[in-house]
Design an enzyme around this catalytic site. Structure first.
Site, PDB file in Angstrom:
ATOM      1  CE  LYS A  43      -2.228  -0.935   3.814  1.00  0.00           C
ATOM      2  NZ  LYS A  43      -1.653  -2.246   4.181  1.00  0.00           N
ATOM      3  NE  ARG A 122      -3.223  -1.381  10.369  1.00  0.00           N
ATOM      4  CZ  ARG A 122      -2.195  -0.795   9.767  1.00  0.00           C
ATOM      5  NH1 ARG A 122      -2.263   0.460   9.405  1.00  0.00           N
ATOM      6  NH2 ARG A 122      -1.099  -1.478   9.533  1.00  0.00           N
ATOM      7  NE  ARG A 161       7.606  -3.165   4.848  1.00  0.00           N
ATOM      8  CZ  ARG A 161       6.342  -2.924   5.109  1.00  0.00           C
ATOM      9  NH1 ARG A 161       5.530  -2.540   4.141  1.00  0.00           N
ATOM     10  NH2 ARG A 161       5.860  -3.102   6.314  1.00  0.00           N
ATOM     11  NE  ARG A 194       7.293  -0.905   9.021  1.00  0.00           N
ATOM     12  CZ  ARG A 194       6.066  -0.736   8.529  1.00  0.00           C
ATOM     13  NH1 ARG A 194       5.883  -0.111   7.382  1.00  0.00           N
ATOM     14  NH2 ARG A 194       5.025  -1.196   9.172  1.00  0.00           N
ATOM     15  NE  ARG A 205       2.941  -5.050  10.652  1.00  0.00           N
ATOM     16  CZ  ARG A 205       3.829  -4.835   9.688  1.00  0.00           C
ATOM     17  NH1 ARG A 205       4.963  -5.500   9.674  1.00  0.00           N
ATOM     18  NH2 ARG A 205       3.571  -3.987   8.742  1.00  0.00           N
TER      19      ARG A 205
END
Ligand code: AMP
Length: 252
Positions: A43, A122, A161, A194, A205
């Site tokens: 996103k 969310r 990532r 992260r 998550r």
């Protein structure tokens, strides 16, 4: 005239005491988009690409919490300090804290430059609050884009990532490697992983997504706002699919 939107985001990232330099005049109605999809689906990358194509600002609630987490403890309110703890574990920040944070920045939602919301809403409660605020302000969402990707690909994307510490550009160790390992192509800043992209947080998550965020697909579907997009492939391909899906909703 097209919107000269620099995606300054100062007001969004730092709060309403700061004014951003976005130029908001244009003769087209602004784009007001919500991006949905599991964490890691891309996103943030899509929001950046859509910003370049459509002009609207990329507004990420995760970026605001990360900016808070990098401040000194004594500068944070108790609610913000608690929020950064939830984030480290990969858990959702409580709705009341998230909404307080978004409400303080509601100028960004009213802005004529439009917005691309990434990571908000969310939960159903957040979606209801946003709907109410927009109705009160006489604003409407242009569309809600839902990005689809199989869970196995999501885990691979999250664990590879890497993010630039300065400009927040996102890379991937194999899919989108930087030209120089460990450094950002755009600004030369160092790349980091992260905390919430570690395996134990990824699991938390994904569970939070299934439980709390996936129901928003039906919520926005029933409002006639939903456009689903296949999130597999290269970022530019996914962006092209998104723009194609949005064509019927707004002049591009
Ligand atoms: P993101 O960058 O969107 O993946 O967000 C990173 C983290 O910030 C999430 O895992 C949550 O801990 C927190 N967060 C961001 N946006 C929200 C939200 N709308 N509701 C609850 N928690 C959020």
């Amino acid at each position: 005239m097209t919107t000269q939107n620099r995606d300054d985001r100062a007001e969004w990232l730092q709060g309403s005491s700061v004014r951003c330099e976005v130029v908001t005049q244009g003769d087209q109605a602004p784009w007001r988009l919500v991006l949905l999809g599991a964490p890691g689906v891309g996103k943030g990358t899509q929001a950046d690409l859509l910003h370049q194509r459509l002009g609207a600002c990329h507004l990420s609630t995760g970026d605001v919490f990360r900016a808070a987490a990098s401040r000194r403890e004594c500068e944070l309110s108790p609610a913000m300090r608690a929020a950064t703890e939830y984030m480290r574990r990969g858990a959702l920040v409580p709705d009341s804290t998230v909404w307080e944070m978004v409400r303080e920045r509601s100028g960004c939602l009213r802005c004529n430059g439009g917005f691309i919301l990434d990571g908000f809403p969310r939960t159903l409660a957040q979606a209801e609050s946003l709907k109410q605020l927009m109705e009160n302000e006489g604003l409407t969402l242009t569309a809600v884009v839902n990005y689809d990707l199989p869970t196995s690909e999501i885990v691979a994307r999250l664990s590879g990532r890497r993010t630039c510490e300065k400009c927040r550009t996102v890379f991937h160790v194999t899919e989108r490697p930087p030209k120089v390992e460990g450094y950002c192509d755009r600004c030369g800043g160092g790349l980091f992983q992260r905390e919430d992209d570690r395996p134990e947080s990824i699991q938390v998550r994904l569970e939070a997504y299934d439980r709390s965020t996936a129901p928003l697909i039906d919520f926005y579907g029933s409002l006639g706002l939903l456009t689903s997009v296949d999130a597999s492939g290269a970022p530019d391909e996914i962006c092209a699919r998104t723009l194609n899906g949005l064509k019927s909703r707004h002049a591009i």
